[in-house]
Motif scaffolding. Structure first.
Motif, PDB file in Angstrom:
ATOM      1  N   GLY A 179       0.813  -1.208   0.000  1.00  0.00           N
ATOM      2  CA  GLY A 179       0.000   0.000   0.000  1.00  0.00           C
ATOM      3  C   GLY A 179       0.846   1.257   0.000  1.00  0.00           C
ATOM      4  N   TRP A 180       0.280   2.333   0.550  1.00  0.00           N
ATOM      5  CA  TRP A 180       0.910   3.661   0.511  1.00  0.00           C
ATOM      6  C   TRP A 180       2.105   3.734   1.449  1.00  0.00           C
ATOM      7  CZ3 TRP A 180       1.959   7.508   4.050  1.00  0.00           C
ATOM      8  CH2 TRP A 180       2.242   8.780   3.546  1.00  0.00           C
TER       9      TRP A 180
ATOM     10  N   GLY B 252       7.579  -9.358  -8.854  1.00  0.00           N
ATOM     11  CA  GLY B 252       6.156  -9.443  -8.593  1.00  0.00           C
ATOM     12  C   GLY B 252       5.599  -8.238  -7.861  1.00  0.00           C
ATOM     13  N   TRP B 253       6.253  -7.078  -8.012  1.00  0.00           N
ATOM     14  CA  TRP B 253       5.782  -5.845  -7.403  1.00  0.00           C
ATOM     15  C   TRP B 253       5.580  -4.782  -8.473  1.00  0.00           C
ATOM     16  CZ3 TRP B 253       4.399  -5.476  -2.372  1.00  0.00           C
ATOM     17  CH2 TRP B 253       4.890  -6.458  -1.488  1.00  0.00           C
ATOM     18  N   ARG B 254       4.583  -3.929  -8.244  1.00  0.00           N
ATOM     19  CA  ARG B 254       4.426  -2.716  -9.028  1.00  0.00           C
ATOM     20  C   ARG B 254       4.618  -1.530  -8.100  1.00  0.00           C
ATOM     21  NH1 ARG B 254      -0.777   0.224 -11.876  1.00  0.00           N
ATOM     22  NH2 ARG B 254      -1.135   0.830  -9.699  1.00  0.00           N
TER      23      ARG B 254
ATOM     24  N   ALA C 102       3.702   4.295 -12.918  1.00  0.00           N
ATOM     25  CA  ALA C 102       3.815   2.967 -12.321  1.00  0.00           C
ATOM     26  C   ALA C 102       4.668   2.079 -13.211  1.00  0.00           C
ATOM     27  CB  ALA C 102       2.435   2.352 -12.115  1.00  0.00           C
ATOM     28  N   PHE C 103       5.426   1.171 -12.579  1.00  0.00           N
ATOM     29  CA  PHE C 103       6.318   0.286 -13.325  1.00  0.00           C
ATOM     30  C   PHE C 103       6.640  -0.926 -12.459  1.00  0.00           C
ATOM     31  CE2 PHE C 103       8.354   3.868 -11.298  1.00  0.00           C
ATOM     32  CZ  PHE C 103       9.313   3.301 -10.480  1.00  0.00           C
TER      33      PHE C 103
ATOM     34  N   ARG D 191       1.276  -5.856  -5.196  1.00  0.00           N
ATOM     35  CA  ARG D 191       1.702  -7.125  -5.779  1.00  0.00           C
ATOM     36  C   ARG D 191       1.085  -7.310  -7.158  1.00  0.00           C
ATOM     37  NH1 ARG D 191       4.405 -10.425  -2.349  1.00  0.00           N
ATOM     38  NH2 ARG D 191       4.174 -10.072  -0.107  1.00  0.00           N
ATOM     39  N   THR D 192       1.793  -8.034  -7.999  1.00  0.00           N
ATOM     40  CA  THR D 192       1.295  -8.322  -9.348  1.00  0.00           C
ATOM     41  C   THR D 192       1.341  -9.817  -9.612  1.00  0.00           C
ATOM     42  OG1 THR D 192       3.509  -8.015 -10.301  1.00  0.00           O
ATOM     43  CG2 THR D 192       2.046  -6.096 -10.260  1.00  0.00           C
TER      44      THR D 192
END
Length: 394
Positions: A84-85, A148-150, A189-190, A215-216
């Motif tokens: 989150g933030w 696996g993160w954005r 975002a990336f 998470r992606t």
């Protein structure tokens, strides 16, 4: 005519129904929030479940003990959707149970002390004037230091500013997508692998106004829960007045399912508090949130049980409570009723106005008579989570 009369009577009866409670002895009341049913249907329906909760608050939010436990409980129910933030850089007094930030070469601009800057959501800006400054974002848990993160950044650029870059653990450097140099906040975002270092290769560089880690799964966001802890020590609800024109748009971009407003402790200790003015300003903030986030469930969280400094060592709770504590609770209840939000009476959830000394005897409340211990915040978050589940099914 009979049908018209019956319909009118039915509408009047519906309006007269008492607010819903989360069960016997519950401190959580639903004053008619219009969005709970739709959220419950989505969470119980087919397909992946994604739940985003954003809590705005004071020191009870800033340390992430309450929100951290709420995050664990919701992620146990709906899956781990990410961190989150996060603030834009390391900030004294702000903690996060899932992520750590280390910063070198950046300057913090804080809306609590400088009022002439267009602040983003959270009221914090990271700024640097020299090349090769950096800020490392890392996961606390070893298992999360993976792909696996954005990463989403809120960036603001002027015409001559240069884009940032990020470096992974293998020393690979990748440019951060550029934003317009129009002086407004923009989200980019990336995909990243943690740990990641945000770097200034050339100065002057963009201002950084906040980070979101999600998470992606492949190229899409993963299902699961996220809980944002957007807090600052020593602030009142009027703290958000110092933020700029874009912060509500940032919150809308975040698209939270629930927004929790957890202010009131510092107002309770304000001897000069004008209850009517406080209520009007709180109602205005809630109204703006409702207009900006028409499908979001809103929850007002009252301040926890407290005692005045003179009473912190008095187990009888015989000396006065903080000067304006009762007025703050009553104003929040009125706003919740008028705006049709949920209201959680944290003081009642602890056992009532004189429960703070009892919590301190259990090791759940701090010696200052105001804050809780980490275990106390976890106990409080568990009670809130249990009552929310009983009341709404969320």
């Amino acid at each position: 005519l009979v049908a018209t009369v019956l319909l009118g009577a039915s509408a009047a009866f519906a309006k007269a129904q008492p607010p819903a409670r989360g069960g016997p002895g519950s401190a959580l009341t639903d004053h008619g929030d219009p969005n709970i049913s739709a959220l419950v249907r989505r969470l119980r329906g087919p397909g992946s479940k994604r739940l985003v909760v954003t809590q705005l608050g004071d020191s009870h939010t800033a340390a992430d003990f309450f929100t951290g436990q709420l995050r664990r409980r919701l992620q146990a129910d709906y899956g781990d959707g990410g961190t989150g933030w996060l603030p834009p850089m390391a900030v004294p007094g702000l903690l996060h149970e899932q992520a750590a930030i280390g910063t070198e070469g950046w300057t913090l601009l804080d809306s609590r002390s400088a009022r002439d800057v267009d602040y983003p959501l959270g009221g914090l800006i990271a700024r640097t004037g020299k090349a090769w400054s950096g800020s490392m974002v890392n996961a606390i848990r070893e298992a999360d230091r993976t792909d696996g993160w954005r990463m989403q950044l809120w960036l603001r650029g002027a015409p001559n500013d240069r884009p940032l870059a990020w470096r992974d653990a293998q020393e690979r450097i990748t440019p951060v997508p550029p934003v317009p140099g129009d002086g407004r906040w923009h989200a980019v975002a990336f995909p990243v692998r943690l740990p990641a270092i945000l770097m200034v290769q050339q100065a002057p560089a963009y201002d950084l106004g906040g980070i979101v880690l999600e998470r992606t799964r492949g190229s899409v966001l993963a299902p699961g829960a996220q809980v944002d802890a957007v807090g600052s020590n020593g602030v009142q609800a009027a703290f958000t007045d110092a933020w700029g024109a874009d912060w509500m748009a940032m919150l809308r971009e975040r698209n939270p399912d629930l927004v929790l407003l957890a202010f009131g402790t510092n107002e309770a200790h304000d001897w000069a508090l004008d209850p009517a003015r406080y209520q009007a300003r709180l109602a205005e903030l809630v109204g703006r949130l409702r207009a900006t986030l028409p499908r979001t469930v809103l929850v007002l969280i009252g301040p926890p049980a407290q005692v005045s400094r003179a009473a912190r060592n008095d187990p009888r709770c015989a000396t006065p409570l903080p000067a304006s504590l009762n007025a703050v609770h009553e104003a929040q209840r009125r706003v919740a009723r008028q705006a049709q939000t949920l209201y959680w009476d944290w003081q009642q959830a602890m056992g009532g106005p004189c429960s703070q000394p009892e919590w301190r005897a259990k090791g759940w409340a701090a010696e200052d008579g105001i804050h809780l211990t980490p275990e106390g915040y976890r106990q409080a978050a568990d009670r809130f989570r249990d009552e929310l589940k009983r009341l709404s099914g969320i």
